[in-house]
Motif scaffolding. Structure first.
Motif, PDB file in Angstrom:
ATOM      1  N   THR A 170      -9.619   8.587   1.311  1.00  0.00           N
ATOM      2  CA  THR A 170      -8.471   9.655   1.543  1.00  0.00           C
ATOM      3  C   THR A 170      -8.746  10.875   1.632  1.00  0.00           C
ATOM      4  OG1 THR A 170      -8.352   9.287  -0.948  1.00  0.00           O
ATOM      5  CG2 THR A 170      -6.985   7.684   0.338  1.00  0.00           C
ATOM      6  N   ARG A 217      -7.463   0.397   0.772  1.00  0.00           N
ATOM      7  CA  ARG A 217      -6.395   0.343  -0.051  1.00  0.00           C
ATOM      8  C   ARG A 217      -6.003  -1.289  -0.542  1.00  0.00           C
ATOM      9  NH1 ARG A 217      -2.405   3.756   2.022  1.00  0.00           N
ATOM     10  NH2 ARG A 217      -3.448   5.255   1.104  1.00  0.00           N
ATOM     11  N   GLU A 218      -6.124  -2.157   0.505  1.00  0.00           N
ATOM     12  CA  GLU A 218      -5.766  -3.372   0.349  1.00  0.00           C
ATOM     13  C   GLU A 218      -6.988  -4.174  -0.452  1.00  0.00           C
ATOM     14  OE1 GLU A 218      -5.294  -5.263   4.307  1.00  0.00           O
ATOM     15  OE2 GLU A 218      -3.237  -4.221   4.623  1.00  0.00           O
ATOM     16  N   TYR A 270      -9.763  11.724   5.014  1.00  0.00           N
ATOM     17  CA  TYR A 270      -8.664  11.643   5.862  1.00  0.00           C
ATOM     18  C   TYR A 270      -7.660  12.556   5.777  1.00  0.00           C
ATOM     19  CZ  TYR A 270      -4.338   9.882   8.279  1.00  0.00           C
ATOM     20  OH  TYR A 270      -3.436   9.478   9.139  1.00  0.00           O
ATOM     21  N   VAL A 272      -8.335   3.600   6.086  1.00  0.00           N
ATOM     22  CA  VAL A 272      -7.625   3.769   4.615  1.00  0.00           C
ATOM     23  C   VAL A 272      -6.895   2.513   4.102  1.00  0.00           C
ATOM     24  CG1 VAL A 272      -5.936   5.290   3.348  1.00  0.00           C
ATOM     25  CG2 VAL A 272      -7.795   6.149   4.947  1.00  0.00           C
ATOM     26  N   GLU A 273      -6.201   2.001   5.134  1.00  0.00           N
ATOM     27  CA  GLU A 273      -5.318   0.994   4.742  1.00  0.00           C
ATOM     28  C   GLU A 273      -6.128  -0.196   4.273  1.00  0.00           C
ATOM     29  OE1 GLU A 273      -1.985  -0.829   3.592  1.00  0.00           O
ATOM     30  OE2 GLU A 273      -1.973   1.229   4.389  1.00  0.00           O
ATOM     31  N   ILE A 274      -7.365  -0.456   4.821  1.00  0.00           N
ATOM     32  CA  ILE A 274      -8.167  -1.667   4.690  1.00  0.00           C
ATOM     33  C   ILE A 274      -8.928  -1.458   3.157  1.00  0.00           C
ATOM     34  CG2 ILE A 274     -10.233  -2.803   4.935  1.00  0.00           C
ATOM     35  CD1 ILE A 274      -9.348  -2.599   7.973  1.00  0.00           C
ATOM     36  N   GLN A 307      -6.565   5.682   9.895  1.00  0.00           N
ATOM     37  CA  GLN A 307      -5.622   5.021   9.190  1.00  0.00           C
ATOM     38  C   GLN A 307      -5.890   3.793   8.850  1.00  0.00           C
ATOM     39  OE1 GLN A 307      -2.092   5.773  11.858  1.00  0.00           O
ATOM     40  NE2 GLN A 307      -1.553   7.842  11.111  1.00  0.00           N
ATOM     41  N   GLN A 308      -6.130   2.906   9.606  1.00  0.00           N
ATOM     42  CA  GLN A 308      -6.474   1.534   9.410  1.00  0.00           C
ATOM     43  C   GLN A 308      -7.706   1.471   8.416  1.00  0.00           C
ATOM     44  OE1 GLN A 308      -4.820  -1.410  10.251  1.00  0.00           O
ATOM     45  NE2 GLN A 308      -3.367   0.299  11.135  1.00  0.00           N
TER      46      GLN A 308
END
Length: 175
Positions: free
Chosen positions: A136, A107-108, A139, A103-105, A100-101
């Motif tokens: 994504t 995305r940022e 994931y 994917v978030e990184i 999850q982290q």
């Protein structure tokens, strides 16, 4: 600037502070409390803290994050080994949080690229868009459709069913 000052206009403060004279012969109890506090509480605590700091400067320990050992996957656990089940579940949860982290990184990074590039974002941020699509998809393949209450067993069964579908599709293509 002239050297001759008007000493009456700008008086020089006294060079020494006058000593106050005690008017009573009774000692001040505040002095006793301060001395007792210093020797009973402050001095030992300061000594222990300085001693610990000296030890820590000798052995520098850099702590960044907790590293867990990799445990066997749920498919590798012996039937009825509940400790192995628990460890595999905890490992799966940690892996899910890490994914999850990731994917978030990504995305940022894509958002920062779009902000930085402005109107040229479609051509200059193509690598970030492709990376986000890959991350994504990976994931979603692994954790998608598990819901909030997903666990390692459900994830393993999902992967097993997907693998069986892929084999069946490959066999149908060969025939």
């Amino acid at each position: 600037m002239p050297e001759d000052h008007d000493w009456e206009a700008y008086k020089v403060p006294p060079t020494r502070t006058p000593v106050s004279e005690r008017t009573t012969s009774v000692p001040n109890p505040v002095n006793y409390f301060q001395t007792a506090f210093h020797y009973v509480l402050d001095a030992p605590v300061t000594f222990v803290r300085e001693w610990i700091e000296r030890l820590q400067t000798k052995n520098k320990f850099y702590y960044y994050h907790q590293k867990f050992r990799r445990v066997p996957d749920l498919s590798e656990c012996v039937e009825g080994d509940y400790l192995c089940y628990y460890e595999a579940e905890a490992q799966w949860r940690r892996d899910r949080m890490v994914d999850q982290q990731i994917v978030e990184i990504v995305r940022e990074r894509l958002a920062a690229c779009k902000q930085r590039e402005g109107p040229n974002q479609f051509q200059n941020c193509a690598k970030e868009v492709e990376l986000l699509a890959q991350v994504t998809k990976a994931y979603q393949d692994r954790y998608g459709d598990l819901g909030f209450h997903g666990n390692a067993w459900k994830c393993l069964m999902k992967q097993k069913h997907r693998m069986m579908e892929e084999r069946k599709a490959a066999q149908e293509e060969q025939q």
